[in-house]
Design a protein around this motif. Structure first.
Motif, short mmCIF file in Angstrom:
data_model
loop_
_atom_site.label_atom_id
_atom_site.label_comp_id
_atom_site.label_asym_id
_atom_site.label_seq_id
_atom_site.Cartn_x
_atom_site.Cartn_y
_atom_site.Cartn_z
N CYS A 249 17.91 -3.69 -22.49
CA CYS A 249 17.72 -2.60 -23.45
C CYS A 249 19.00 -1.79 -23.61
CB CYS A 249 16.56 -1.72 -23.02
SG CYS A 249 14.95 -2.51 -23.22
N GLY A 250 19.73 -1.59 -22.53
CA GLY A 250 21.01 -0.90 -22.64
C GLY A 250 21.99 -1.66 -23.52
N SER A 251 22.00 -2.96 -23.42
CA SER A 251 22.88 -3.79 -24.25
C SER A 251 22.50 -3.69 -25.72
CB SER A 251 22.81 -5.25 -23.78
OG SER A 251 23.19 -5.38 -22.44
N ILE A 252 21.19 -3.69 -25.99
CA ILE A 252 20.72 -3.54 -27.37
C ILE A 252 21.07 -2.16 -27.92
CG2 ILE A 252 18.65 -3.44 -28.83
CD1 ILE A 252 17.36 -5.46 -26.89
N ARG A 253 20.84 -1.12 -27.13
CA ARG A 253 21.11 0.25 -27.58
C ARG A 253 22.58 0.42 -27.91
NH1 ARG A 253 19.55 2.33 -23.34
NH2 ARG A 253 17.34 2.33 -23.88
N ARG A 254 23.45 -0.11 -27.05
CA ARG A 254 24.90 -0.02 -27.25
C ARG A 254 25.29 -0.69 -28.57
NH1 ARG A 254 25.81 -2.61 -22.72
NH2 ARG A 254 25.31 -0.83 -21.40
N THR A 255 24.67 -1.82 -28.85
CA THR A 255 24.98 -2.59 -30.05
C THR A 255 24.46 -1.88 -31.30
OG1 THR A 255 24.82 -4.60 -28.75
CG2 THR A 255 24.70 -4.86 -31.13
N ARG A 256 23.27 -1.34 -31.21
CA ARG A 256 22.69 -0.60 -32.34
C ARG A 256 23.53 0.62 -32.68
NH1 ARG A 256 17.32 -0.16 -34.43
NH2 ARG A 256 16.93 1.87 -35.40
N GLU A 257 23.95 1.37 -31.65
CA GLU A 257 24.74 2.57 -31.89
C GLU A 257 26.09 2.25 -32.50
OE1 GLU A 257 24.78 4.36 -28.04
OE2 GLU A 257 22.76 5.21 -28.23
N ALA A 258 26.64 1.09 -32.18
CA ALA A 258 27.94 0.68 -32.73
C ALA A 258 27.81 0.11 -34.14
CB ALA A 258 28.59 -0.35 -31.82
N GLY A 259 26.59 -0.19 -34.57
CA GLY A 259 26.38 -0.76 -35.90
C GLY A 259 26.83 -2.21 -36.02
N THR A 260 26.89 -2.92 -34.89
CA THR A 260 27.31 -4.32 -34.89
C THR A 260 26.27 -5.20 -35.56
OG1 THR A 260 28.41 -3.89 -32.78
CG2 THR A 260 28.10 -6.21 -33.41
N ASP A 261 26.71 -6.21 -36.29
CA ASP A 261 25.80 -7.18 -36.90
C ASP A 261 24.92 -7.79 -35.82
OD1 ASP A 261 24.68 -9.56 -38.08
OD2 ASP A 261 26.31 -9.59 -39.54
N ARG A 262 23.61 -7.70 -35.98
CA ARG A 262 22.67 -8.19 -34.97
C ARG A 262 22.84 -9.67 -34.68
NH1 ARG A 262 16.94 -5.68 -37.09
NH2 ARG A 262 17.52 -3.48 -37.04
N ARG A 263 23.29 -10.42 -35.67
CA ARG A 263 23.42 -11.86 -35.49
C ARG A 263 24.50 -12.22 -34.47
NH1 ARG A 263 24.94 -13.76 -41.27
NH2 ARG A 263 26.28 -11.93 -40.96
N PHE A 264 25.39 -11.30 -34.21
CA PHE A 264 26.54 -11.61 -33.36
C PHE A 264 26.23 -11.49 -31.87
CE2 PHE A 264 29.75 -10.14 -36.85
CZ PHE A 264 29.28 -11.15 -37.67
N GLY A 265 25.04 -11.03 -31.53
CA GLY A 265 24.69 -10.81 -30.13
C GLY A 265 24.90 -9.37 -29.73
N VAL A 266 24.58 -9.05 -28.49
CA VAL A 266 24.62 -7.66 -28.05
C VAL A 266 25.76 -7.43 -27.06
CG1 VAL A 266 22.15 -7.31 -28.44
CG2 VAL A 266 22.94 -8.09 -26.19
N ASN A 267 26.16 -6.17 -26.96
CA ASN A 267 27.26 -5.80 -26.08
C ASN A 267 26.73 -5.64 -24.64
OD1 ASN A 267 29.43 -4.75 -24.71
ND2 ASN A 267 29.66 -2.93 -25.99
N PHE A 268 26.64 -6.77 -23.95
CA PHE A 268 26.23 -6.73 -22.54
C PHE A 268 27.43 -6.49 -21.63
CE2 PHE A 268 27.63 -11.08 -23.10
CZ PHE A 268 28.21 -11.41 -21.90
N GLU A 269 28.63 -6.81 -22.14
CA GLU A 269 29.83 -6.76 -21.29
C GLU A 269 30.07 -5.36 -20.73
OE1 GLU A 269 30.67 -9.92 -24.53
OE2 GLU A 269 29.69 -7.97 -24.38
N ALA A 270 29.84 -4.33 -21.56
CA ALA A 270 30.12 -2.97 -21.12
C ALA A 270 29.17 -2.51 -20.02
CB ALA A 270 30.04 -2.00 -22.31
N GLY A 271 28.05 -3.21 -19.85
CA GLY A 271 27.10 -2.86 -18.81
C GLY A 271 27.34 -3.54 -17.49
N LEU A 272 28.32 -4.44 -17.42
CA LEU A 272 28.51 -5.21 -16.20
C LEU A 272 28.97 -4.37 -14.99
CD1 LEU A 272 30.03 -8.53 -17.62
CD2 LEU A 272 27.72 -8.17 -16.69
N PRO A 273 29.87 -3.39 -15.16
CA PRO A 273 30.25 -2.60 -13.97
C PRO A 273 29.05 -1.89 -13.34
CG PRO A 273 31.87 -2.31 -15.70
CD PRO A 273 30.72 -3.07 -16.32
N ARG A 274 28.20 -1.28 -14.16
CA ARG A 274 27.02 -0.61 -13.62
C ARG A 274 26.06 -1.61 -12.98
NH1 ARG A 274 25.21 4.26 -11.78
NH2 ARG A 274 22.95 4.34 -11.94
N PHE A 275 25.93 -2.77 -13.60
CA PHE A 275 25.09 -3.85 -13.06
C PHE A 275 25.57 -4.26 -11.67
CE2 PHE A 275 24.96 -8.67 -13.08
CZ PHE A 275 23.62 -8.80 -12.74
#
Length: 290
Positions: A249-275
């Motif tokens: 959900c964090g990856s989806i939220r990050r992607t939605r807030e950035a306005g990234t095209d949904r087809r391109f996938g979600v920004n999971f990379e920025a969540g890896l340090p916290r993970f």
């Protein structure tokens, strides 16, 4: 401590974050050695990015596995995702038989369907074969549409009630897997998440996060990879489920807030340090000394 090793059997899409392009970095970030067996190579995923190239690797899979076997490789987990044909499902079933030990966790993500329909690449024969593969698994991670196909039941959309969800969990476990995690579970419009059953204890647990509207590609692969990473890092099923829900959900939220095209996938990379911090691998404020 010995590093754990996984064999991930998925396709790889060159663009559009999903399958092995999310599985490998997430499991590697979790400190797990990840060996990959590609089932197919695509230029993009198949979700609205135009006509993609598709290279079927079915003919390579048995030789691939035989080479691994000749090296006496062993795995703490076998993790399967998208399979391109009924023949591939049969091959993977044989691979499970060849590499499974008493210490191996076999996780099957039965990638077949969503929103009440089989994917365009999936046939009724594949749905039947996937049911056979799920019977061999220790852990399966279907969405509610896939659960309906595996059980031969009619799909209906939510909101659901606990009695229905818990009945589905038990019926899926009766097929063979001792752990079942069901995704796409919701009882009220504001929350979305997963339900899990551990047959050995009989315990059913839930994990939820605020719902974010819209369909985002690759989130099932992200959820499954984080769930498996949590389990192999000695988390309880409940804690691994919540970690997977929150990370996805964090990856989806990050992607939605950035306005990234949904087809391109979600920004999971920025969540890896916290993970990695939540897995206890290093503190989130860690900095490399220069």
């Amino acid at each position: 401590m010995r590093q754990k090793r996984i064999a991930a059997i998925h396709d790889i899409s060159g663009f559009g974050k999903c399958s092995l392009t999310v599985v490998l970095p997430i499991l590697s970030a979790a400190g797990i050695e990840t060996s990959v067996m590609p089932t197919a190579v695509l230029s993009t995923h198949t979700g609205g990015l135009g006509k993609c190239t598709y290279r079927d690797l079915t003919e390579d899979m048995r030789d691939y596995a035989a080479h691994w076997k000749s090296l006496n490789l062993s795995f703490d987990a076998l993790y399967t995702g998208f399979l391109g044909s009924a023949e591939q499902i049969g091959i993977v079933s044989d691979i499970v038989d060849d590499f499974r030990t008493s210490d191996t966790l076999v996780m099957v993500d039965p990638v077949l369907a969503d929103n009440g329909k089989l994917y365009a690449t999936c046939t009724p024969e594949m749905a039947h074969g996937m049911k056979t593969l799920c019977k061999k698994a220790d852990l399966i991670v279907p969405n509610l549409t896939e659960a309906a196909f595996l059980l031969g039941e009619e799909f209906y959309d939510g909101p659901y009630d606990r009695a229905y969800i818990e009945g589905v969990l038990h019926r899926l476990s009766d097929m063979g897997p001792r752990l079942v995690v069901l995704t796409g579970v919701w009882f009220s419009p504001g929350l979305l998440g997963a339900a899990g059953l551990d047959r050995d204890t009989g315990r059913i647990t839930y994990a939820f996060s605020p719902r974010i509207e819209g369909a985002y590609h690759g989130t099932g692969d992200i959820f499954g990879s984080v769930l498996l990473a949590g389990l192999l890092n000695e988390m309880s099923l409940r804690d691994a489920m919540q970690l997977a829900v929150d990370f996805t959900c964090g990856s989806i939220r990050r992607t939605r807030e950035a306005g990234t095209d949904r087809r391109f996938g979600v920004n999971f990379e920025a969540g890896l340090p916290r993970f990695m911090e939540e897995l206890g691998l290093f503190p989130v404020n860690y900095r490399v000394a220069r």
